[in-house]
Scaffold this motif. Structure first.
Motif, PDB file in Angstrom:
ATOM      1  N   ASP A   1       0.839  -1.198   0.000  1.00  0.00           N
ATOM      2  CA  ASP A   1       0.000   0.000   0.000  1.00  0.00           C
ATOM      3  C   ASP A   1       0.879   1.255   0.000  1.00  0.00           C
ATOM      4  OD1 ASP A   1      -1.908   1.965   0.291  1.00  0.00           O
ATOM      5  OD2 ASP A   1      -2.890   1.025   2.020  1.00  0.00           O
ATOM      6  N   LEU A   2       0.781   2.032  -1.066  1.00  0.00           N
ATOM      7  CA  LEU A   2       1.577   3.249  -1.216  1.00  0.00           C
ATOM      8  C   LEU A   2       0.854   4.491  -0.701  1.00  0.00           C
ATOM      9  CD1 LEU A   2       2.911   2.567  -4.838  1.00  0.00           C
ATOM     10  CD2 LEU A   2       4.109   2.184  -2.677  1.00  0.00           C
ATOM     11  N   SER A   3      -0.309   4.312  -0.092  1.00  0.00           N
ATOM     12  CA  SER A   3      -1.091   5.451   0.411  1.00  0.00           C
ATOM     13  C   SER A   3      -0.263   6.275   1.393  1.00  0.00           C
ATOM     14  CB  SER A   3      -2.363   4.963   1.107  1.00  0.00           C
ATOM     15  OG  SER A   3      -3.189   4.272   0.213  1.00  0.00           O
ATOM     16  N   GLY A   4      -0.239   7.582   1.185  1.00  0.00           N
ATOM     17  CA  GLY A   4       0.466   8.493   2.078  1.00  0.00           C
ATOM     18  C   GLY A   4       1.978   8.497   1.921  1.00  0.00           C
ATOM     19  N   LEU A   5       2.490   7.775   0.933  1.00  0.00           N
ATOM     20  CA  LEU A   5       3.935   7.694   0.725  1.00  0.00           C
ATOM     21  C   LEU A   5       4.355   8.518  -0.483  1.00  0.00           C
ATOM     22  CD1 LEU A   5       4.504   3.853   1.245  1.00  0.00           C
ATOM     23  CD2 LEU A   5       4.800   5.681   2.915  1.00  0.00           C
ATOM     24  N   THR A   6       5.602   8.928  -0.480  1.00  0.00           N
ATOM     25  CA  THR A   6       6.247   9.523  -1.650  1.00  0.00           C
ATOM     26  C   THR A   6       7.171   8.460  -2.209  1.00  0.00           C
ATOM     27  OG1 THR A   6       6.173  11.736  -0.696  1.00  0.00           O
ATOM     28  CG2 THR A   6       7.773  11.362  -2.453  1.00  0.00           C
ATOM     29  N   VAL A   7       7.102   8.219  -3.518  1.00  0.00           N
ATOM     30  CA  VAL A   7       7.955   7.212  -4.154  1.00  0.00           C
ATOM     31  C   VAL A   7       8.946   7.931  -5.053  1.00  0.00           C
ATOM     32  CG1 VAL A   7       8.037   5.150  -5.600  1.00  0.00           C
ATOM     33  CG2 VAL A   7       6.067   5.535  -4.099  1.00  0.00           C
ATOM     34  N   THR A   8      10.225   7.662  -4.830  1.00  0.00           N
ATOM     35  CA  THR A   8      11.291   8.273  -5.609  1.00  0.00           C
ATOM     36  C   THR A   8      12.025   7.189  -6.394  1.00  0.00           C
ATOM     37  OG1 THR A   8      11.567   9.946  -3.891  1.00  0.00           O
ATOM     38  CG2 THR A   8      13.342   9.740  -5.496  1.00  0.00           C
TER      39      THR A   8
ATOM     40  N   ASP B   1      25.345  -0.530 -17.651  1.00  0.00           N
ATOM     41  CA  ASP B   1      24.553  -1.262 -16.670  1.00  0.00           C
ATOM     42  C   ASP B   1      24.398  -0.378 -15.439  1.00  0.00           C
ATOM     43  OD1 ASP B   1      24.268  -3.602 -18.197  1.00  0.00           O
ATOM     44  OD2 ASP B   1      26.239  -4.301 -17.571  1.00  0.00           O
ATOM     45  N   TYR B   2      23.175  -0.268 -14.981  1.00  0.00           N
ATOM     46  CA  TYR B   2      22.840   0.594 -13.855  1.00  0.00           C
ATOM     47  C   TYR B   2      22.091  -0.195 -12.786  1.00  0.00           C
ATOM     48  CZ  TYR B   2      23.761   4.300 -17.272  1.00  0.00           C
ATOM     49  OH  TYR B   2      24.338   5.119 -18.211  1.00  0.00           O
ATOM     50  N   VAL B   3      21.911   0.433 -11.651  1.00  0.00           N
ATOM     51  CA  VAL B   3      21.069  -0.086 -10.579  1.00  0.00           C
ATOM     52  C   VAL B   3      19.931   0.907 -10.407  1.00  0.00           C
ATOM     53  CG1 VAL B   3      20.960  -0.667  -8.117  1.00  0.00           C
ATOM     54  CG2 VAL B   3      23.035  -1.164  -9.429  1.00  0.00           C
ATOM     55  N   TRP B   4      18.701   0.397 -10.238  1.00  0.00           N
ATOM     56  CA  TRP B   4      17.570   1.272  -9.947  1.00  0.00           C
ATOM     57  C   TRP B   4      17.040   0.963  -8.553  1.00  0.00           C
ATOM     58  CZ3 TRP B   4      12.912  -0.815  -8.638  1.00  0.00           C
ATOM     59  CH2 TRP B   4      12.613  -2.101  -9.088  1.00  0.00           C
ATOM     60  N   GLU B   5      16.397   1.963  -7.982  1.00  0.00           N
ATOM     61  CA  GLU B   5      15.804   1.798  -6.660  1.00  0.00           C
ATOM     62  C   GLU B   5      14.530   2.635  -6.583  1.00  0.00           C
ATOM     63  OE1 GLU B   5      17.919   1.906  -2.577  1.00  0.00           O
ATOM     64  OE2 GLU B   5      17.292   3.972  -2.983  1.00  0.00           O
ATOM     65  N   LEU B   6      13.518   2.061  -5.965  1.00  0.00           N
ATOM     66  CA  LEU B   6      12.337   2.822  -5.577  1.00  0.00           C
ATOM     67  C   LEU B   6      12.444   3.030  -4.075  1.00  0.00           C
ATOM     68  CD1 LEU B   6       9.259   1.218  -7.383  1.00  0.00           C
ATOM     69  CD2 LEU B   6      10.520   3.269  -8.015  1.00  0.00           C
ATOM     70  N   GLU B   7      12.391   4.276  -3.663  1.00  0.00           N
ATOM     71  CA  GLU B   7      12.464   4.606  -2.246  1.00  0.00           C
ATOM     72  C   GLU B   7      11.107   5.159  -1.834  1.00  0.00           C
ATOM     73  OE1 GLU B   7      16.044   6.558  -0.247  1.00  0.00           O
ATOM     74  OE2 GLU B   7      14.618   8.209  -0.532  1.00  0.00           O
ATOM     75  N   MET B   8      10.468   4.472  -0.905  1.00  0.00           N
ATOM     76  CA  MET B   8       9.168   4.893  -0.401  1.00  0.00           C
ATOM     77  C   MET B   8       9.358   5.591   0.939  1.00  0.00           C
ATOM     78  SD  MET B   8       8.451   2.158  -2.668  1.00  0.00           S
ATOM     79  CE  MET B   8       9.167   0.836  -1.832  1.00  0.00           C
ATOM     80  N   THR B   9       8.944   6.847   1.012  1.00  0.00           N
ATOM     81  CA  THR B   9       9.120   7.611   2.246  1.00  0.00           C
ATOM     82  C   THR B   9       7.787   8.176   2.729  1.00  0.00           C
ATOM     83  OG1 THR B   9       9.642   9.616   1.008  1.00  0.00           O
ATOM     84  CG2 THR B   9      11.502   8.295   1.752  1.00  0.00           C
ATOM     85  N   LYS B  10       7.726   8.336   4.042  1.00  0.00           N
ATOM     86  CA  LYS B  10       6.581   8.981   4.700  1.00  0.00           C
ATOM     87  C   LYS B  10       7.193  10.032   5.608  1.00  0.00           C
ATOM     88  CE  LYS B  10       2.197   7.782   6.630  1.00  0.00           C
ATOM     89  NZ  LYS B  10       1.306   6.661   6.838  1.00  0.00           N
ATOM     90  N   ALA B  11       6.887  11.290   5.322  1.00  0.00           N
ATOM     91  CA  ALA B  11       7.559  12.418   5.970  1.00  0.00           C
ATOM     92  C   ALA B  11       9.037  12.281   5.650  1.00  0.00           C
ATOM     93  CB  ALA B  11       7.254  12.465   7.450  1.00  0.00           C
ATOM     94  N   SER B  12       9.923  12.179   6.633  1.00  0.00           N
ATOM     95  CA  SER B  12      11.350  12.019   6.342  1.00  0.00           C
ATOM     96  C   SER B  12      11.828  10.602   6.634  1.00  0.00           C
ATOM     97  CB  SER B  12      12.162  13.028   7.151  1.00  0.00           C
ATOM     98  OG  SER B  12      11.958  12.790   8.536  1.00  0.00           O
ATOM     99  N   PHE B  13      10.909   9.703   6.948  1.00  0.00           N
ATOM    100  CA  PHE B  13      11.244   8.322   7.293  1.00  0.00           C
ATOM    101  C   PHE B  13      11.182   7.444   6.045  1.00  0.00           C
ATOM    102  CE2 PHE B  13       9.563   4.090   8.470  1.00  0.00           C
ATOM    103  CZ  PHE B  13      10.643   3.626   9.206  1.00  0.00           C
ATOM    104  N   VAL B  14      12.277   6.718   5.747  1.00  0.00           N
ATOM    105  CA  VAL B  14      12.277   5.778   4.627  1.00  0.00           C
ATOM    106  C   VAL B  14      11.523   4.539   5.069  1.00  0.00           C
ATOM    107  CG1 VAL B  14      13.666   4.365   3.069  1.00  0.00           C
ATOM    108  CG2 VAL B  14      14.446   6.658   3.699  1.00  0.00           C
TER     109      VAL B  14
END
Length: 107
Positions: free
Chosen positions: A31-38, A80-93
């Motif tokens: 559930d991505l509700s309330g999260l920021t995804v980078t 060749d690269y690495v990708w990442e999705l970082e899900m944060t809520k406020a400043s907490f990863v």
């Protein structure tokens, strides 16, 4: 965890959607509700030098769906690269997932 852990994209590609389906470890939707995804991309072995560091659009939060639309210049170098999705809520990863991204010669 994501359904697509390896992304292969032709050099110079932009304006398409890279769609991610984020899952919990048990295979249910994250559930991505309330999260920021980078969306972050870096050359393998150099995580301090980001090629992409941009917000994803959450398309269906409770279904764990989000996407990133590459911009012109994002993937102009074959490597060749690495990708990442970082899900944060406020400043907490809250969570991260990652995988491989390969930029190939186009044409």
């Amino acid at each position: 965890m994501a359904e697509t852990d390896k992304i292969i994209i032709p050099k110079g590609t932009y304006g398409i959607r890279l769609t991610f389906h984020v899952l919990n470890i048990d295979g249910t939707n994250y559930d991505l509700s309330g999260l920021t995804v980078t969306f972050k991309v870096w050359t393998s072995g150099t995580p301090g030098s980001l090629l992409v560091d941009a917000a994803c659009t959450i398309s269906a939060a409770t279904s764990g769906l989000c996407y990133y639309e590459p911009e012109s210049g994002d993937f102009d170098t074959v490597a060749d690269y690495v990708w990442e999705l970082e899900m944060t809520k406020a400043s907490f990863v809250d969570n991260t997932i990652s995988g491989e991204l390969q930029v190939t010669e186009s044409g």
